[in-house]
Design a protein around this motif. Structure first.
Motif, PDB file in Angstrom:
ATOM      1  N   GLN A   6       0.752  -1.426  -0.004  1.00 17.77           N
ATOM      2  CA  GLN A   6       0.488  -0.312  -0.101  1.00 17.77           C
ATOM      3  C   GLN A   6       1.153   1.379  -0.034  1.00 17.77           C
ATOM      4  O   GLN A   6       0.664   2.638  -0.435  1.00 17.77           O
ATOM      5  N   ASP A   7       1.613   1.184   1.078  1.00 17.65           N
ATOM      6  CA  ASP A   7       3.072   2.514   0.632  1.00 17.65           C
ATOM      7  C   ASP A   7       3.382   2.738  -0.396  1.00 17.65           C
ATOM      8  O   ASP A   7       3.965   3.942  -1.006  1.00 17.65           O
ATOM      9  N   GLU A  26      -6.194   7.025   0.534  1.00 14.78           N
ATOM     10  CA  GLU A  26      -6.307   6.278   1.670  1.00 14.78           C
ATOM     11  C   GLU A  26      -5.767   5.059   1.846  1.00 14.78           C
ATOM     12  O   GLU A  26      -6.435   4.113   1.246  1.00 14.78           O
ATOM     13  N   LYS A  27      -5.258   4.488   3.017  1.00 11.27           N
ATOM     14  CA  LYS A  27      -4.486   3.202   3.185  1.00 11.27           C
ATOM     15  C   LYS A  27      -5.934   2.684   3.942  1.00 11.27           C
ATOM     16  O   LYS A  27      -6.906   3.222   5.021  1.00 11.27           O
ATOM     17  N   GLY A  32      -7.043  -4.581   3.807  1.00 10.80           N
ATOM     18  CA  GLY A  32      -5.819  -5.058   2.793  1.00 10.80           C
ATOM     19  C   GLY A  32      -5.742  -4.004   1.574  1.00 10.80           C
ATOM     20  O   GLY A  32      -5.513  -4.871   0.343  1.00 10.80           O
ATOM     21  N   CYS A  33      -6.962  -3.415   1.644  1.00 11.11           N
ATOM     22  CA  CYS A  33      -6.675  -2.356   0.603  1.00 11.11           C
ATOM     23  C   CYS A  33      -6.329  -1.008   0.076  1.00 11.11           C
ATOM     24  O   CYS A  33      -6.425  -0.818   1.797  1.00 11.11           O
ATOM     25  N   LEU A  34      -6.878  -0.209  -0.892  1.00  7.42           N
ATOM     26  CA  LEU A  34      -6.428   1.324  -1.205  1.00  7.42           C
ATOM     27  C   LEU A  34      -7.145   1.789  -1.719  1.00  7.42           C
ATOM     28  O   LEU A  34      -7.881   1.331  -2.707  1.00  7.42           O
ATOM     29  N   THR A  78     -10.970   1.101  -5.495  1.00  4.89           N
ATOM     30  CA  THR A  78     -10.038   0.621  -4.271  1.00  4.89           C
ATOM     31  C   THR A  78     -10.016  -0.413  -4.952  1.00  4.89           C
ATOM     32  O   THR A  78      -9.800  -1.571  -5.692  1.00  4.89           O
ATOM     33  N   VAL A  79      -8.215  -1.024  -4.750  1.00  7.12           N
ATOM     34  CA  VAL A  79      -6.985  -1.735  -4.972  1.00  7.12           C
ATOM     35  C   VAL A  79      -7.121  -2.807  -4.648  1.00  7.12           C
ATOM     36  O   VAL A  79      -6.661  -2.302  -3.231  1.00  7.12           O
TER      37      VAL A  79
END
Length: 90
Positions: A6-7, A26-27, A32-34, A78-79
């Motif tokens: 994510q970072d 936003e994390k 478990g997504c971005l 949403t990734v």
């Protein structure tokens, strides 16, 4: 997707789109997504086609009308994961 990925993706986006348009990122470590919100259709296409196509991202896309007082429409991305190891490029 773990927090390190994510970072890495946040940093990759900062370098890849360099304030071309307004977006929020936003994390979501619990899920478990971005989560990304952009306010222009061009922004959506640039992010999805140019960035996510390059890294092989798995994502969903949504659209919200009357997002807030400033924005009449928002595109939500949403990734959940991606394939490319971004640590080599950032």
């Amino acid at each position: 997707m773990n927090e390190k990925k994510q970072d890495d993706l946040i940093q990759f986006m900062k370098e890849g789109i360099k304030d071309m348009y307004e977006y929020k990122c936003e994390k979501q470590p619990k899920f478990g997504c971005l989560y990304i919100v952009t306010f222009s259709k061009k922004g959506v296409y640039d992010i999805i086609v140019n960035l996510f196509g390059t890294i092989g991202a798995y994502f969903t896309l949504g659209k919200t009308e009357d997002y807030d007082d400033q924005h009449k429409v928002a595109y939500e991305i949403t990734v959940t994961d991606y394939g490319l190891d971004l640590s080599k490029y950032i």
